[in-house]
Design a protein around this motif. Structure first.
Motif, PDB file in Angstrom:
ATOM      1  N   HIS A 393       0.842  -1.202   0.000  1.00  0.00           N
ATOM      2  CA  HIS A 393       0.000   0.000   0.000  1.00  0.00           C
ATOM      3  C   HIS A 393       0.877   1.252   0.000  1.00  0.00           C
ATOM      4  N   PHE A 394       1.882   1.255   0.881  1.00  0.00           N
ATOM      5  CA  PHE A 394       2.800   2.391   0.975  1.00  0.00           C
ATOM      6  C   PHE A 394       3.534   2.597  -0.347  1.00  0.00           C
ATOM      7  N   ASN A 395       3.988   1.516  -0.961  1.00  0.00           N
ATOM      8  CA  ASN A 395       4.727   1.624  -2.225  1.00  0.00           C
ATOM      9  C   ASN A 395       3.874   2.240  -3.319  1.00  0.00           C
ATOM     10  N   ILE A 396       2.694   1.673  -3.535  1.00  0.00           N
ATOM     11  CA  ILE A 396       1.833   2.161  -4.619  1.00  0.00           C
ATOM     12  C   ILE A 396       1.374   3.595  -4.365  1.00  0.00           C
ATOM     13  N   ASP A 397       1.080   3.918  -3.106  1.00  0.00           N
ATOM     14  CA  ASP A 397       0.694   5.293  -2.791  1.00  0.00           C
ATOM     15  C   ASP A 397       1.830   6.265  -3.098  1.00  0.00           C
ATOM     16  N   SER A 398       3.074   5.855  -2.795  1.00  0.00           N
ATOM     17  CA  SER A 398       4.224   6.710  -3.093  1.00  0.00           C
ATOM     18  C   SER A 398       4.352   6.939  -4.591  1.00  0.00           C
ATOM     19  N   TYR A 399       4.166   5.890  -5.380  1.00  0.00           N
ATOM     20  CA  TYR A 399       4.304   6.009  -6.830  1.00  0.00           C
ATOM     21  C   TYR A 399       3.138   6.803  -7.437  1.00  0.00           C
ATOM     22  N   THR A 400       1.966   6.628  -6.874  1.00  0.00           N
ATOM     23  CA  THR A 400       0.802   7.374  -7.370  1.00  0.00           C
ATOM     24  C   THR A 400       1.015   8.867  -7.173  1.00  0.00           C
ATOM     25  N   LYS A 401       1.551   9.222  -6.013  1.00  0.00           N
ATOM     26  CA  LYS A 401       1.818  10.632  -5.714  1.00  0.00           C
ATOM     27  C   LYS A 401       2.806  11.228  -6.713  1.00  0.00           C
ATOM     28  N   LYS A 402       3.740  10.421  -7.186  1.00  0.00           N
ATOM     29  CA  LYS A 402       4.747  10.886  -8.133  1.00  0.00           C
ATOM     30  C   LYS A 402       4.305  10.720  -9.587  1.00  0.00           C
ATOM     31  N   ASN A 403       3.048  10.335  -9.795  1.00  0.00           N
ATOM     32  CA  ASN A 403       2.481  10.179 -11.135  1.00  0.00           C
ATOM     33  C   ASN A 403       3.165   9.069 -11.928  1.00  0.00           C
ATOM     34  N   LEU A 404       3.612   8.042 -11.167  1.00  0.00           N
ATOM     35  CA  LEU A 404       4.224   6.875 -11.804  1.00  0.00           C
ATOM     36  C   LEU A 404       3.242   5.724 -11.913  1.00  0.00           C
ATOM     37  N   ALA A 405       2.109   5.828 -11.205  1.00  0.00           N
ATOM     38  CA  ALA A 405       1.212   4.687 -11.091  1.00  0.00           C
ATOM     39  C   ALA A 405      -0.226   5.140 -10.917  1.00  0.00           C
ATOM     40  N   ILE A 406      -1.137   4.191 -11.147  1.00  0.00           N
ATOM     41  CA  ILE A 406      -2.558   4.356 -10.830  1.00  0.00           C
ATOM     42  C   ILE A 406      -2.921   3.250  -9.855  1.00  0.00           C
ATOM     43  N   ARG A 407      -3.543   3.627  -8.746  1.00  0.00           N
ATOM     44  CA  ARG A 407      -3.912   2.640  -7.730  1.00  0.00           C
ATOM     45  C   ARG A 407      -5.348   2.180  -7.935  1.00  0.00           C
ATOM     46  N   LEU A 408      -5.563   0.859  -7.865  1.00  0.00           N
ATOM     47  CA  LEU A 408      -6.895   0.273  -7.944  1.00  0.00           C
ATOM     48  C   LEU A 408      -7.145  -0.569  -6.690  1.00  0.00           C
ATOM     49  N   ASP A 409      -8.415  -0.903  -6.452  1.00  0.00           N
ATOM     50  CA  ASP A 409      -8.815  -1.599  -5.233  1.00  0.00           C
ATOM     51  C   ASP A 409      -8.950  -3.096  -5.500  1.00  0.00           C
ATOM     52  N   ARG A 410      -8.174  -3.896  -4.814  1.00  0.00           N
ATOM     53  CA  ARG A 410      -8.226  -5.341  -5.041  1.00  0.00           C
ATOM     54  C   ARG A 410      -9.513  -5.955  -4.495  1.00  0.00           C
ATOM     55  N   TYR A 411     -10.230  -5.223  -3.626  1.00  0.00           N
ATOM     56  CA  TYR A 411     -11.514  -5.710  -3.128  1.00  0.00           C
ATOM     57  C   TYR A 411     -12.652  -5.387  -4.104  1.00  0.00           C
ATOM     58  N   ASN A 412     -12.341  -4.603  -5.125  1.00  0.00           N
ATOM     59  CA  ASN A 412     -13.381  -4.189  -6.071  1.00  0.00           C
ATOM     60  C   ASN A 412     -12.796  -4.175  -7.482  1.00  0.00           C
ATOM     61  N   ILE A 413     -12.391  -5.364  -7.953  1.00  0.00           N
ATOM     62  CA  ILE A 413     -11.798  -5.476  -9.283  1.00  0.00           C
ATOM     63  C   ILE A 413     -12.902  -5.420 -10.332  1.00  0.00           C
ATOM     64  N   LYS A 414     -12.836  -4.393 -11.165  1.00  0.00           N
ATOM     65  CA  LYS A 414     -13.852  -4.171 -12.194  1.00  0.00           C
ATOM     66  C   LYS A 414     -13.188  -3.990 -13.558  1.00  0.00           C
ATOM     67  N   GLU A 415     -13.849  -4.522 -14.581  1.00  0.00           N
ATOM     68  CA  GLU A 415     -13.334  -4.383 -15.943  1.00  0.00           C
ATOM     69  C   GLU A 415     -13.194  -2.915 -16.317  1.00  0.00           C
ATOM     70  N   GLU A 416     -14.204  -2.101 -15.972  1.00  0.00           N
ATOM     71  CA  GLU A 416     -14.220  -0.700 -16.387  1.00  0.00           C
ATOM     72  C   GLU A 416     -13.032   0.075 -15.812  1.00  0.00           C
ATOM     73  N   THR A 417     -12.767  -0.130 -14.523  1.00  0.00           N
ATOM     74  CA  THR A 417     -11.694   0.644 -13.891  1.00  0.00           C
ATOM     75  C   THR A 417     -10.319   0.200 -14.379  1.00  0.00           C
ATOM     76  N   LEU A 418     -10.125  -1.112 -14.571  1.00  0.00           N
ATOM     77  CA  LEU A 418      -8.827  -1.577 -15.053  1.00  0.00           C
ATOM     78  C   LEU A 418      -8.596  -1.152 -16.494  1.00  0.00           C
ATOM     79  N   THR A 419      -9.611  -1.272 -17.337  1.00  0.00           N
ATOM     80  CA  THR A 419      -9.476  -0.837 -18.735  1.00  0.00           C
ATOM     81  C   THR A 419      -9.148   0.646 -18.810  1.00  0.00           C
ATOM     82  N   ALA A 420      -9.867   1.439 -18.006  1.00  0.00           N
ATOM     83  CA  ALA A 420      -9.621   2.880 -17.995  1.00  0.00           C
ATOM     84  C   ALA A 420      -8.201   3.185 -17.524  1.00  0.00           C
ATOM     85  N   ALA A 421      -7.732   2.446 -16.523  1.00  0.00           N
ATOM     86  CA  ALA A 421      -6.380   2.683 -16.002  1.00  0.00           C
ATOM     87  C   ALA A 421      -5.320   2.335 -17.038  1.00  0.00           C
ATOM     88  N   ILE A 422      -5.487   1.202 -17.724  1.00  0.00           N
ATOM     89  CA  ILE A 422      -4.514   0.807 -18.742  1.00  0.00           C
ATOM     90  C   ILE A 422      -4.474   1.825 -19.876  1.00  0.00           C
TER      91      ILE A 422
END
Length: 525
Positions: A393-422
């Motif tokens: 969690h700490f790693n991905i949050d750090s990368y998201t803050k630096k605009n290196l990553a997009i964080r998604l919720d593993r408890y709510n895996i949805k086609e729409e959100t993953l497709t949009a993120a990719i």
């Protein structure tokens, strides 16, 4: 001529004997491959430098190398590699799971001290020559720290994540909770007042929880292995001379480290990685004209054991991004539900560095493990993160803050959100620009992480076990926090206030008394 050769050989032998390397003991008792790769990189590097290393681990080398001797623990504990199911993962998730973590990971690792291989080391350590220092991985098993005092050598600890909250105080490392989020808080700087309150509470809870659990179970193991009177497993941390931590400010933010804590983030990444890609996978990636996305949840978690609904959502997303291709690391592909899209290929194991440095890669879908994400950023690959547990969690949050990553919720895996993120990662050039910028900062250093680690290990051997140790380690917590000084100053302040109050009261009383005793003038008629 013969005499000159003999003289030359004698001189060579004399020079070699005068510059002989160290004898180093390496203890890596956790059966997690992702943890060991950092230790292996260091021990290989020390061996290449001419030091003689004895390595106790679950992962002996497949090809022996000079100066490196394996003492195999393979098979003594259930394997973690490709063996962590969805349900098992949930059981060790969260700050409140310390007791479960110790039961499943920490204590079983400590129990290995009862094995003949360790009992022989403890009772009959080598003296031909003896060890100069010991390097120990620090995670949940403090019991191995008893080896340093037992062998009377300096200890170097290796931490494969960021420092855990319970390590700061015994290492004498400053913890700036106002700006440095704990691994479990989910916050990032700048923190609100609510975030800072939560950060402080979680930090102290984590420290107290670990200390209590470790003392309860591991002190007894240490006494059985080393004999009565051995130092408490929490206090043993104060004997550590040097800590090599898998951290880099360019990725996870600027933090304060005492000289005995040395960041060596990326020590396991080698440009000359020679592991070849499987022919089928290499062809698939080479022919990906529109690029490909790499999907891996690390060396332990079995993505194929996730609920079928979640996997079907992944399938739908991968199908929607075609003709972009997808390369998935799946330990047991036969456990996947049917319907895998045609633009997806799976493999049970992949040389990850070779995948991430491929020219056609567009993004890395990951659980956020530190080793893999460091490799991704090293090669300028943006991330899509589904953090699962621990520091992820700490790693991905750090990368998201630096605009290196997009964080998604593993408890709510949805086609729409993953497709949009990719599509966002691929179509928005800012993510690639940010990843390339972070990669340059990550690589920019006067010494490589490996050479930095080797330098400071040799420094400790040359200059002594306490040469980098902070004096604050020897102070009780209330002195280290200056509570006695603040209490003294507060007492002085209160005494001054009380004294001033009493003086003012006496002065006012005298003034009123004087005015009352002063004769009044008679008014003229």
């Amino acid at each position: 001529m013969a005499r000159s050769w003999i003289v030359a050989l004698l001189l060579l032998a004399a020079s070699l004997s005068s510059s002989h390397g160290l004898r180093i003991l390496g203890i890596f008792p956790l059966q997690g491959k992702s943890h060991f790769i950092m230790g292996e990189a260091l021990m290989r590097g020390l061996a290449a430098k001419g030091h003689r290393v004895d390595v106790y681990s679950h992962f002996p080398l497949k090809k022996p190398i000079p100066n490196y001797t394996d003492y195999s623990l393979a098979g003594t504990l259930p394997a973690l590699a490709n063996n962590m199911s969805f349900n098992y993962m949930n059981s060790i998730t969260g700050v409140g799971s310390m007791s479960k973590d110790m039961e499943l990971i920490g204590n079983p690792v400590c129990e290995l001290l009862n094995l003949p291989i360790f009992q022989n080391l403890i009772k009959n350590p080598p003296n031909d020559p003896p060890y100069d220092l010991v390097i120990i991985e620090m995670f949940l098993s403090n019991c191995y720290l008893a080896l340093g005092p037992h062998l009377n050598v300096p200890m170097v600890s290796m931490v494969t994540t960021s420092l855990f909250e319970w390590m700061y105080r015994p290492l004498g490392n400053p913890s700036r909770l106002a700006v440095e989020p704990t691994m479990y808080s989910g916050a990032h700087h700048p923190m609100s007042f609510k975030d800072r309150v939560r950060n402080v509470l979680l930090s102290h809870y984590s420290e107290c929880s670990f200390n209590a659990e470790a003392r309860k179970s591991q002190n007894a193991v240490v006494e059985r292995a080393f004999g009565p009177g051995t130092t408490d497993v929490i206090d043993l941390q104060k004997e550590i001379s040097l800590t090599l931590v898998n951290y880099h400010h360019a990725l996870n933010g600027v933090r304060a480290f005492t000289p005995s804590v040395v960041p060596v983030g990326g020590i396991h990444i080698f440009e000359n990685e020679d592991n070849a890609l499987p022919v089928k996978i290499k062809k698939f990636m080479d022919e990906s004209k529109d690029g490909f996305v790499y999907v891996s949840f690390g060396s332990m978690v079995q993505l194929e054991t996730f609920p079928e609904h979640d996997l079907k959502e992944l399938y739908a997303s991968f199908k929607n991004i075609a003709p972009i291709r997808v390369v998935m690391k799946i330990a047991k592909p036969e456990l996947l539900p049917s319907g895998l899209p045609s633009n997806v290929v799976t493999h049970s194991w992949l040389p990850q560095v070779q995948v991430l440095k491929h020219k056609n890669i567009k993004a890395f879908v990951t659980h956020g493990g530190l080793m893999g994400t460091q490799e991704s950023i090293y090669y300028g690959v943006p991330l899509i993160g589904f953090p699962l547990f621990g520091d992820q969690h700490f790693n991905i949050d750090s990368y998201t803050k630096k605009n290196l990553a997009i964080r998604l919720d593993r408890y709510n895996i949805k086609e729409e959100t993953l497709t949009a993120a990719i599509k966002e990662i691929i179509n928005n050039p800012q993510y690639k620009i940010s990843a390339d910028k972070a990669s340059k900062a990550f690589r920019d250093a006067p010494l490589s992480p490996l050479n930095t680690a080797i330098y400071w290990v040799e420094y400790i051997a040359k200059h002594g076990k306490y040469s980098l140790r902070s004096p604050i380690v020897d102070l009780p917590w209330w002195q280290a926090s200056l509570l006695d000084v603040y209490a003294f100053l507060a007492t002085i302040f209160m005494l001054l206030v009380v004294t001033l109050y009493k003086l003012v009261a006496i002065l006012l009383k005298l003034i009123f008394k004087f005015q009352k005793s002063k004769p009044r003038k008679m008014k003229k008629k």
